[in-house]
Structures are given as structure tokens and as C-alpha cells.
Design an enzyme around this catalytic site. Structure first.
Site, mmCIF file in Angstrom:
data_model
loop_
_atom_site.group_PDB
_atom_site.id
_atom_site.type_symbol
_atom_site.label_atom_id
_atom_site.label_comp_id
_atom_site.label_asym_id
_atom_site.label_seq_id
_atom_site.Cartn_x
_atom_site.Cartn_y
_atom_site.Cartn_z
ATOM 1 N N ASP A 178 8.047 -80.357 42.866
ATOM 2 C CA ASP A 178 7.912 -78.994 42.371
ATOM 3 C C ASP A 178 7.559 -78.067 43.519
ATOM 4 O OD1 ASP A 178 7.306 -76.765 40.497
ATOM 5 O OD2 ASP A 178 7.315 -78.361 39.011
ATOM 6 N N HIS A 191 3.970 -72.810 39.803
ATOM 7 C CA HIS A 191 4.728 -73.666 38.900
ATOM 8 C C HIS A 191 4.334 -75.136 39.047
ATOM 9 C CE1 HIS A 191 8.461 -75.572 37.275
ATOM 10 N NE2 HIS A 191 8.568 -74.470 36.558
ATOM 11 N N SER A 244 10.342 -76.483 31.666
ATOM 12 C CA SER A 244 9.522 -76.903 32.801
ATOM 13 C C SER A 244 8.157 -77.378 32.342
ATOM 14 C CB SER A 244 9.336 -75.743 33.790
ATOM 15 O OG SER A 244 10.490 -75.528 34.539
#
Length: 1021
Positions: free
Chosen positions: A208, A301, A628
């Protein structure tokens, strides 16, 4: 593993699968009552909490130490509700079966007085003043005690327990671990030893944007320099490496790479490794890079996904001075290894990661020895199964690593997914119980929407549309969206403003309302869409269009007022879980619909988790939504599975998750069984450890799957049709009359299992219909035959296959699209000036079966050349009546080193819309369009690679419009008119005469459903 992949596509740039996160709330906090009595005459706070207490060196129970505070003191005598007699000749007060306790009876009153007397005596023995007394369901009292009083009471005979009066919270389905039934005495974690050990000995690799190591979700002890004598799964340093023994007997070896804002000391016993991979991205981004060249998360994220999958349990989450309770990762005791391969650019559209960097990250994760990979990333289109990233995941799965990947956020349209390879678990996003607020209008109407910022009532205040309070110079369309700088403070002050969704960032809209002095915002979807748990700068309720447009219309009336109140006080309850509107749907195109995707759904809307404060306004936590956020829920559950069953394969774990899933809901509360939205259904952790039967697959199956799709793996394995791939679902994207598939199941529990299968419009037969599994590990095969009866052609029919045993069921979704026919040849050739070619077509319908030939046409041809850095453009006009169009390039001298690409655009009103792309690793490219709309098109040829020692690649561009351009010679097809029955195979013959031996031609043979076979005349010319 692969010697050649003749259809392999060149690596493409991948971007974040951004979208929904999910809001989290609090789990029940504090101690739980003990389920059984403590040792006679002994009580401790540990016993009250249900936590085992180790004996002291002398074999006695250690004396608890109590702090001052409010306590509940529980006495040993039974309360009225469970008193069975034996005290002072008082009859039993325990009610008989089916009856309720009679607290007003003489016996109950007498016995209660005995209990009260005991309570008074015990309290007075330590000088305590009782606050509340309990006699019916509990024998005890509450009191504020000093440390000494509490300690003395714990030692007093007749006292069962002394429990701190702890703040409790109801189980809240707004919290993912509550909704998934992970916490609590009967939750999934309890079966693994509790939250402190759930996932212990398992490593979750997160590919990520990096990680923010200072987050409370990743707290751990400092790494030691040798293995722990008390914890075999505790990571430690070994020179420059970090080593951890795993529950499955393997060893993880990682590194804590240093760089911008990241040091070796940022790793600990929780975050055991952190690496970064960005050579390609960093070089291409140049000065636009807006990130840390290190594992440090600059976007947030990666921190969010890591904390969702395996963050610590019991982390208090507070945002903007609002306490949202405690959060936890799904596998809170698992270790985390981070592989940063996604990066942030100052140009938002360029943020993401490149194939080469991501493959390097996957490669390293496999080498290090992770057990699970979370990949909340996707391409802008569905990746082929031979995309480098997908092949890297094949190798990871072959090494026993479970890969969880997001389906994408391009829904709700069909065939919008990525990460659809069968060795990957593809995850759709679903909702939790939403954080809600209600807009109470002055006319009495109440409309509920999503809100995380209405924590107390706001109003009643004047309620206005944004256009009615805009600055004079602002455009009405801009003001309606509350675009920054469009609202007039003199008109907005003290009001609640209605803002339209669209164009402008949602949070920027509330910021504009705040700037102009507004006290609240109602954000309205103008068309049906998702509602989001954003952290707005003024109290905000986000309404969908069904009620939002009504609120907007009222705001436009004179004297309108509104009040924003916490929670849903409207007459309509919001059902959950629902598959999020943004969640990408199937069917998968790369498998021609013969592999059912997505595999499963998990929470992915409004997920509260840790975030990196570096680029998120200084916040440490945030609500995010997207597949996600769904993928790390499945990754965390897979980690729990690895702990429970260390020897299970990734596909066995995937099967267990799928076959125990449950259906989601539609917006009206009805059951949703759409497998292209939810896959097998919503993951159901409470049942996932009880799958009874599992469908397994491995490397040989995956290679055969690729061979079946036409890819040459160079391994010599036999080709197998995609529909035959052994997974816990069945699909066919083009079923002609009848399809039979074979599946194999492995017994997790011995016993008899009976099959039941149903698909509307199909007769479904399972053979054998009963499986006798005599031992755990036994493998048996069965066949499923699906024959169309009344199902409409060209429309999917869906259902389920369920194996039922003693107190268990194993459910698999089925998705079938019946088609009118199947041609055994997509393309046929006629060489020379005349000739014929034959092939077969299988009919799926009863009745008329017309076959029509169009062409042959010579089309048009132009010579040109292109370099690796240039393009050539060819305008093409497609006339009305065109049945089939082909745009193609052919390199003049092909030595296998040249590479050019082709993209075709439809041109209308000055807008170019791509309608087809061919970008293989081959030198020749082709884009085919069936029944294209008449109009202007533009074919763009781009250079990608020149042959060594050359400066350009000569090629010819050709376009054919079959059915509109003049035919050459004669072209006949037989039979022209036929009548068939479902399942009948029909021979077809095409004959051409009068062709020029030096010219290439194209024809089209069209069938009853509009599909067809391409006929190439002189195909090599």
C-alpha cells in the site's frame, strides 16, 4: 514458471482502488462478569473479568489490589430468581419451568429480607455506605469504596466478587468488529484465546502507501536481540534483520528500512518489517513527488488498511474532539509487514504505483515469508490473468500465501472489477449500520442520512438553498455545489445550508458553509448514489436523492427551518449490510464470465481506522469508504484462519469464507442474492471455522486455467475450461442449452451430505446427490448439470448449490447466462482467389436459426511508420449499415522486437471517446467492433518499442467496414435459413470467388443473436 505467454499484455500503470472506508464506533468496554463462581471464600477483580489468574509460588490465589472507586459487590448466596430453598425454612423462590419469578410472594419477600440483612452486615463490616441493593437476579450492592475497603471485602467470607463499576457500551453494528461478531465472550476472538492472542504467530503483509508507525494501532514492545523464552512468536532482531517464528512452523525475516522520517527503531513487536519500492514511480514523478522516500505513509491509505486488518485492539479513536470509542484490527494480535509501493503525487491523477514497483513488493513479501497479503489496489480496467501483478500473486498463492484484493470502486455498472484471477480472493464492499443524523424540517418531515458530525441537535435554524445565499458574482451552478468562495456571509450567517453534491470535494462544501458563517449543512445527492461518513467542518447530514430532493425543495420555500438531530429519528430504518453502490460488479470479462467474481463481500463503507496525520489535516483517525477498506477485513479474517488451521491452503481458506457467507440486503430491506454484487455473500466470521466441506485448488489448477484461456504457460499442463476450475462457485458466461461441470470437495467434517441446487429457468442435477465422507481429509468429486428450460436468452440466471449435513450447510453461488448459440470458430480463413471453409455452430434455441453472410470487402490501407515516442492518426468513417469493423496494424518486417499499440476513438461533437484498445506485446494489433454506430472514428497508432538498431517501425494501417463497403467477388454462406433445437450442432460453410490473390479481405457471418464469425480472405496479405 512461465516460459512464454503468447497473449501476455504489457505491464500497465496501477492506481489506488480508492473509495469507501467504514465508520467505526465502540465495542463494549470494561470487564465482563465471570461465568462461574470463584473459589470458595476468594474473590478478585480478575475473576470478575473472567480472566484466569495464575497461582502464586505457594499455590494460593494472589490477593487482588483494588483502587478507590465505585464497585459492585456480589455475595455468594443465590438471589431470589435462583433460590432453591434451604435457608431459614423459606420455600424456594426459583420459578418452575415456563413460569416467572414472583417477587411479591411471601417467600420472596422473606428471602429478600435475608439477603438485604446479609448485605447490610457485610457493608457495615468495612464501613461502606451502600448505594444500590440487588436481590432478584443478583445478590449484591453497589458502593463507593476505598482501596482498603474493597480489598477487605474481597477477602470476606460470603463475598463472591468485588467488581469495578465500569462504563459499558452496547454492542454497536457501526463498529466492524461488533458487526462481524469478533468480540465478546462468544465471539471469534474468544475461540482463539481472546483479542490479545487472535492472530498470534501470523504475519499480514500490506502492499500500500506505507505506514505511520507512531499510530496507537501499531504499538508494540521494543524488539529484543534474541528469541523470547516465554513467547515463541515474538519478533526479535538478528543483526540488521527482524525475525519471527510463525504459527505454521515457518520463519518470517524482514527489514526495517530507513529513510525520510522513518528509522529502524520505528519497528517493534507489532510492526515487524517495513520496506519501500518506488524506483519507477519516483523517477517518473520527479518534482511532483509529494511523499516520503521511506516506508512512512504520506497519504494515509496504507495506515488505514493495515490498522483495519491487524491493528491493535482497544485503541481509543477521537476525531476533532469527538470520541468514537475503541477500534481494533480484525486480527489484533497478528504482526504487520509493510511494503510501500503506492505513492502520492502533487498531481492527484498521477498518484498510485507502477507495475514494476508493485511486483517488486510482492516478490519481497513472498521472500520474507508473510502469511497473508492485503492488496487494496486496482487497475483502471480489469487486469488479464497474465498481468505481471496477477502472475506475482499466483506465485504468492503457490507459496501458501492468502491474497485479499479489492474489487474496485467503479460500480454499480456491470463488469467493472479488477483483481479477478481465481488465485486471488476478490472482495466487494458492504455497509455496516450507518452513523446517521436526521434532518427535521419545519413542516414536520424527517429525513435520515449519514452523519458523523451531528453529535448534538443544531437548530431549529433558517434552512436555505445555497443558490439563495450566493454572492452576487458567483455562478448559480457553482454556488449550488457550495464551491469555495461562492457564498455570501451576510446571507449565510446562522443558517443551515442545502448544498448539492458534485464536482467539489464534499468536505470543501462544508468548509465553505463554515467560512460564510453557516451553522450546518444538508448535503444532497441529485441522483441515487452513496452517502458518506465524512468528517465535515460544520454539522452535516448527507441525504440520498429520494429524500434529499424533497428537503431541497422545502429549503427553497419562504420561512423554511430545519433542525439537525443525532441518529435516525425518521420513520424509515436503514437496512444493512448492503453492497455499496460504488463497489465494482461482475461478471469478469477476462474469464469470459466463466469464473464468478467478486468472491465475497465485507464491510467497506464508513470504516473508522487509523490514518497518517501527515496529509490528513493532522488527524490520527478517519472514516474511509471503498473496497480498499473491505479487502483488509478479509485479510484479517484469513490471518485468524491461518492461526486456527496453519496447514490450510489459501484456496481452502477462501472456500471456507465463501461457503459460510450470508446474503446482504437491498435498499428496501429485501434479500439480495446478486452474486455479481456480493459474490458468495457477506462474510460471516461466526460460521467461517465450520465449513464442513472445502473446495481446494493449487498451482497446477491455475496453470491449467491459463492454458484453457489460450495462454501458453510452457509448462505442459493440460488446458481446462474456466468453468471447470475448482472453486466454491459455478459460472458460465455463454451457456448453450446444457453445461456440465465437475467439482471436488475435501471433508472438514466426516458425515453424509445431501445436495440441493436451484437456478430459475434451469434444470439442475447434481451427481451423486449424496456424498458419504467417511473421514476428515477425504476428497470426492461430483458433477453439476445445468440445462436451460425457460430462462431468457441473454440474461443471467442465478441461484445456489448447497450441500447439507448434520447441523451444517455449504453454499455456493451459481450464475449462468444462456445464449442462443456457440460458434466453434471465431475466425476462419479462405486463401487464394477462391475457396471455401467449414465450421460448426451449436444452437441453444428451438426454432428459426438464420445465418447471413456480409462481405467480402477489401477495406482500406495506408502505409506509415512510428517511433517509440511518436504516434500516427488515421481518420475513418463508418457508414450506416456496417455490421462489423476492423482496425488493424501490420508491421512491414516483423522480427519480434518491434511493438506498437492501437487505440480507436469515436469522434462526436469534438469529443474523442475510446471504444477499443489493443496493446499486446506483439508487433501487430487489432481492434474489432461489432455493429458499430455510424460516424467518425480516429485510429491512433503509438510506438512503444523499436527493433534494435532502427529509428522507426514501418507498418500498414488497415480498416474494414463489412456490410457497408462494396463487396468483391461472390460470398455465400450455407445454410442461409435453418431451424434448430436446443443443443443441436449445425455445420456452416462459407464460399468465396473472384478475389485478388494479392489483397486481404474481410467478411462477417452473422447469427440469430447478432454474434458472428469473421471470415478472412488472404489473411497474410
Amino acid at each position: 514458471m512461465f516460459n512464454s505467454l503468447t497473449k501476455a499484455r504489457r505491464p500497465i500503470v496501477v492506481t489506488l482502488a480508492v473509495g469507501a472506508l467504514v465508520a467505526a464506533s465502540v465495542l463494549p468496554a470494561g470487564a465482563q462478569p465471570a461465568s462461574g463462581p470463584a473459589a470458595q471464600g476468594v474473590a478478585s477483580s480478575s475473576a470478575v473479568q473472567g480472566t484466569p489468574v495464575p497461582l502464586g509460588p505457594d499455590g494460593s490465589v494472589p490477593t487482588a489490589t483494588y483502587s478507590a472507586g465505585k464497585y459492585v459487590v456480589v455475595l455468594a448466596k443465590a438471589p431470589v430468581a435462583s433460590y432453591a430453598g434451604g435457608t431459614d425454612n423459606i420455600p424456594a423462590t426459583k420459578p418452575k419451568s415456563g413460569r416467572k419469578v414472583e417477587v411479591t410472594s411471601a417467600a420472596a419477600r422473606r428471602y429478600a429480607s435475608v439477603l438485604t440483612a446479609d448485605q447490610n452486615k457485610i457493608a457495615s463490616s468495612v464501613g461502606a455506605s451502600q448505594k444500590q441493593k440487588y436481590t432478584v437476579s443478583l445478590n449484591g450492592f453497589s458502593a463507593t469504596l476505598t482501596s482498603a475497603q474493597a480489598t477487605r471485602l474481597a477477602r470476606t467470607p460470603g463475598v463472591l466478587a468485588v467488581a469495578k463499576d465500569t462504563l459499558r457500551h452496547t454492542t454497536d453494528d457501526k463498529v466492524d468488529y461488533d458487526f462481524l461478531k469478533l468480540a465478546g465472550t462468544s465471539g471469534v476472538w474468544a475461540g482463539l484465546g481472546g483479542a490479545k492472542t487472535a492472530g498470534k504467530g501470523v504475519v499480514v503483509g500490506v502492499i500500500d502507501t506505507g505506514i505511520y508507525p507512531q499510530s496507537a494501532s501499531f504499538a508494540g514492545r521494543k524488539l529484543g536481540n534474541s528469541p523470547s523464552a516465554t513467547d515463541p512468536y515474538l519478533a526479535y532482531r538478528s543483526g540488521s534483520q527482524v525475525v519471527m517464528q510463525k504459527v505454521n512452523g515457518g520463519t518470517f525475516t524482514g527489514v526495517c528500512e530507513t529513510g525520510d522520517g522513518f528509522t529502524a527503531s520505528d519497528c517493534n513487536t507489532k510492526l515487524i518489517s517495513a520496506r519501500y519500492f518506488g524506483d519507477s514511480f519516483i523517477a517518473s514523478a520527479g518534482s511532483n513527488l509529494q511523499d516520503f522516500i521511506s516506508p512512512l505513509d504520506g497519504e494515509g491509505h496504507g495506515t488505514h488498511t493495515a490498522s483495519t486488518a491487524a491493528g491493535d485492539n482497544g485503541v481509543q479513536a477521537s476525531i476533532d474532539n469527538v470520541d468514537f470509542g475503541k477500534i481494533s484490527g480484525v486480527a489484533p494480535a497478528a504482526s504487520i509487514a509493510v511494503y510501500k509501493a503506492l505513492w502520492t503525487s502533487s498531481i492527484a491523477s498521477q498518484s498510485g504505483g507502477t507495475t514494476s514497483d508493485i511486483v517488486a513488493a510482492i516478490d519481497q513479501a513472498v521472500a520474507d515469508g508473510v502469511d497473508v497479503i492485503n492488496y487494496s489496489v486496482g487497475s483502471s480496467s480489469e487486469s488479464l490473468p497474465v498481468d505481471p501483478i496477477q502472475l506475482a500473486f499466483l506465485s504468492a498463492a503457490s507459496a501458501g500465501i492468502f491474497v485479499s484484493a479489492s474489487a474496485g470502486n467503479s460500480g454499480p455498472g456491470a463488469s467493472t472489477m479488477d483483481n479477478t484471477s481465481p488465485w486471488v480472493t476478490t472482495v466487494a464492499a458492504s455497509t455496516l449500520k450507518p452513523y446517521e443524523g436526521t434532518v427535521v424540517l419545519g413542516n414536520g418531515s424527517r429525513y435520515a442520512g449519514v452523519s458523523t458530525t451531528v453529535v448534538k441537535s443544531v437548530g431549529p435554524q433558517p434552512f436555505v438553498t445555497a443558490t439563495s445565499v450566493k454572492l452576487a458574482a458567483a455562478a448559480a451552478t457553482d454556488a449550488a455545489r457550495c464551491t469555495p468562495g461562492t457564498l455570501d456571509p451576510t446571507l449565510v450567517a446562522g443558517k443551515i445550508v442545502e448544498c448539492d453534491r458534485g464536482v467539489v470535494d464534499r468536505v470543501a462544501k462544508s468548509a465553505e458553509v463554515k467560512r460564510a458563517g453557516g451553522v450546518g449543512m444538508v448535503l444532497v445527492n441529485l441522483a441515487p448514489s452513496d452517502t458518506d461518513a465524512d468528517l465535515h467542518t460544520v454539522p452535516t447530514v448527507h441525504l440520498d436523492s429520494d429524500v434529499g430532493l424533497l428537503a431541497k425543495a422545502y429549503a427553497a420555500t419562504a420561512g423554511a427551518t430545519a433542525t439537525l438531530v443525532p441518529g435516525n429519528t425518521s420513520p424509515v430504518t436503514t437496512p444493512y449490510p448492503q453492497v455499496a453502490g460504488f463497489s465494482s460488479r461482475g461478471p469478469s470479462l477476462s474469464s469470459n464470465g466463466d469464473i464468478l467474481k467478486p468472491d465475497i463481500a465485507a464491510p467497506g463503507v464508513g470504516i473508522l481506522a487509523s490514518i497518517s496525520p501527515t496529509l490528513d489535516g493532522g488527524r490520527n483517525f478517519d472514516f474511509l469508504s471503498g473496497t480498499s477498506m473491505a479487502a483488509p477485513h478479509i485479510a484479517g479474517l484469513a490471518a485468524l484462519y491461518v492461526q486456527k488451521h496453519p496447514t490450510w491452503s489459501p484456496m481452502e481458506i477462501k472456500s471456507a469464507l465463501m461457503t459460510t457467507a450470508v446474503d446482504t440486503k437491498n435498499a428496501d430491506g429485501s434479500t439480495n442474492t446478486d452474486p455479481f454484487a456480493q459474490g458468495a455473500g457477506e462474510v460471516h466470521p461466526s460460521a467461517m471455522f465450520n465449513p464442513a466441506l472445502v473446495y481446494d485448488a493449487g498451482a497446477q489448477d491455475w496453470l491449467s486455467y491459463l492454458e484453457g484461456l489460450g495462454y501458453d504457460t510452457g509448462t505442459g499442463v493440460p488446458a481446462v475450461a474456466a468453468s471447470e476450475y475448482n472453486q466454491a462457485s459455478i459460472a458460465s458466461g455463454a451457456l448453450v442449452s446444457t453445461l456440465t461441470v465437475t467439482r471436488k470437495v475435501t471433508a472438514v467434517k466426516a458425515g453424509l451430505y445431501s445436495a440441493k441446487a436451484s437456478v430459475p429457468g434451469f434444470k439442475v442435477t447434481v451427481t451423486p446427490s449424496i456424498l458419504s465422507m467417511n473421514a476428515v481429509g477425504q476428497v470426492k468429486s461430483f458433477k453439476v448439470t445445468m440445462t436451460r428450460t425457460t430462462a431468457p436468452v441473454g440474461r443471467y440466471a442465478t441461484g445456489f448449490l448447497t450441500w447439507s449435513g448434520a447441523n451444517t450447510s455449504v453454499r455456493s453461488p451459481i450464475a449462468l447466462e444462456p445464449v442462443a448459440l456457440h460458434s466453434f470458430a471465431d475466425t476462419v480463413d479462405i486463401t487464394g482467389t477462391a475457396g471455401s471453409v467449414s465450421w460448426k455452430v451449436r444452437s441453444g434455441i428451438n426454432g428459426a436459426f438464420p445465418i447471413t453472410g456480409y462481405g467480402l470487402t477489401a477495406g482500406h490501407q495506408a502505409a506509415s511508420s512510428v517511433t517509440a515516442t511518436t504516434t500516427r492518426q488515421f481518420p475513418v468513417t463508418v457508414a450506416a449499415g456496417t455490421k462489423f469493423a476492423r482496425f488493424a496494424t501490420k508491421v512491414a518486417s516483423d522480427n519480434g522486437l518491434q511493438d506498437i499499440d492501437l487505440t480507436v476513438y469515436s469522434i462526436s461533437g469534438g469529443i474523442a471517446t475510446p471504444v477499443g484498445t489493443s496493446a499486446t506485446s506483439l508487433s501487430d494489433e487489432t481492434v474489432d467492433l461489432k455493429a458499430p454506430a455510424a460516424g467518425s472514428y480516429l485510429a491512433v497508432v503509438s510506438g512503444y518499442q523499436d527493433a534494435a538498431g532502427t529509428t522507426s517501425t514501418p507498418f500498414s494501417f488497415r480498416d474494414f467496414e463489412v456490410g457497408a463497403n462494396p463487396n468483391v467477388g461472390t460470398f455465400t454462406v450455407t445454410p442461409a435459413n435453418a431451424s434448430t433445437t436446443g443443443g443441436q450442432t449445425l455445420p456452416v460453410k462459407a464460399t468465396a470467388t473472384g478475389l485478388d490473390a494479392g489483397t486481404a479481405y474481410l467478411g462477417w457471418v452473422q447469427y440469430v443473436d447478432g454474434s458472428g464469425t469473421v471470415v478472412q480472405g488472404n489473411p497474410t496479405k
